[in-house]
Design an enzyme around this catalytic site. Sequence first.
Site, short mmCIF file in Angstrom:
data_model
loop_
_atom_site.label_atom_id
_atom_site.label_comp_id
_atom_site.label_asym_id
_atom_site.label_seq_id
_atom_site.Cartn_x
_atom_site.Cartn_y
_atom_site.Cartn_z
N ASP A 13 42.32 71.11 19.78
CA ASP A 13 42.59 69.75 19.09
C ASP A 13 42.08 69.69 17.68
O ASP A 13 42.91 69.33 16.77
CB ASP A 13 41.95 68.62 20.00
CG ASP A 13 42.30 67.31 19.45
OD1 ASP A 13 43.43 66.66 19.30
OD2 ASP A 13 41.32 66.65 18.99
N GLU B 265 47.28 73.48 22.67
CA GLU B 265 45.79 73.11 22.11
C GLU B 265 44.92 74.27 22.60
O GLU B 265 44.29 74.68 21.71
CB GLU B 265 45.39 71.66 22.53
CG GLU B 265 45.97 70.55 21.96
CD GLU B 265 45.54 68.93 21.97
OE1 GLU B 265 45.65 68.30 21.39
OE2 GLU B 265 44.94 68.93 23.06
#
Length: 259
Positions: free
Chosen positions: A61, A129
């Site tokens: 992320d 991610e």
Amino acid sequence: MRPIRRNFGRDRAYYRIVDDLFGFIPHNVELYKLALIHKSASLVLEDGRAINNERLEYLGDAVIEAVTSDYLFIEYPDRDEGFMTQLRSKIVSRQSLNALAVNLGLDVHVISNGGTGITQKHIYGDAFEAMMGAVYLDQGYEFVNRLLINNIYFRFLNLEELTESESDFKSRLIEWSQKNRHQVEFRTEHDKEYASNHPVFYCTVLVDGMEVGHGAGDSKKEAEQRAAFSVSQYMSDEQCASLLDKVDRLEGTRSGSGF
């Protein structure tokens, strides 16, 4: 070495997955194997610890946000911070990353247990991610930067479409509150810490008296749009339901207290 790792050995299936998806053979394939394991299918070690892709997701992320910031800074040399922040938020949103994962074909490789309810909606984006976190650890920042921009964003992102997409978040929030019979309020004022020749406005959004979003801007309108936008990013289906539950409990408390 590429054909040998891809076609032979016990991990050849994972080498093929990474090569087919991203076009390279990893050094440490264990990272990518872990990146595919959703928490619903966690592996339990002998010491009782459950391992899954959540830690790699956390790292990925941050990596994706950093790369996307680099990308937009270069692509839009004349646009302000507010524009780039909003566009970055669209690119790295759960919905956008989920779509990227599906377009890449990553979704068919994710290992998970459970149905397709609310908690399962974004597992492919989460895995994406985690994969970017794995690439970062395995290949380094410059490599994941080029991979994400040149191989993924270039193929699957339409920046022009994103910049022209709906941006009147205040109207959307007001419409939502009216439809669901909730009171929305925008409290906007000058931020006194800024110089008088550069006024800055700060806005807080409240739904039925509860603070749910914040935003700042050079004008009242801009601050309110950014505050409404922050609510749109915060309120997933699950979080929206949670917010409404809190509102219902608050109303129940008020009723019980005689207000």
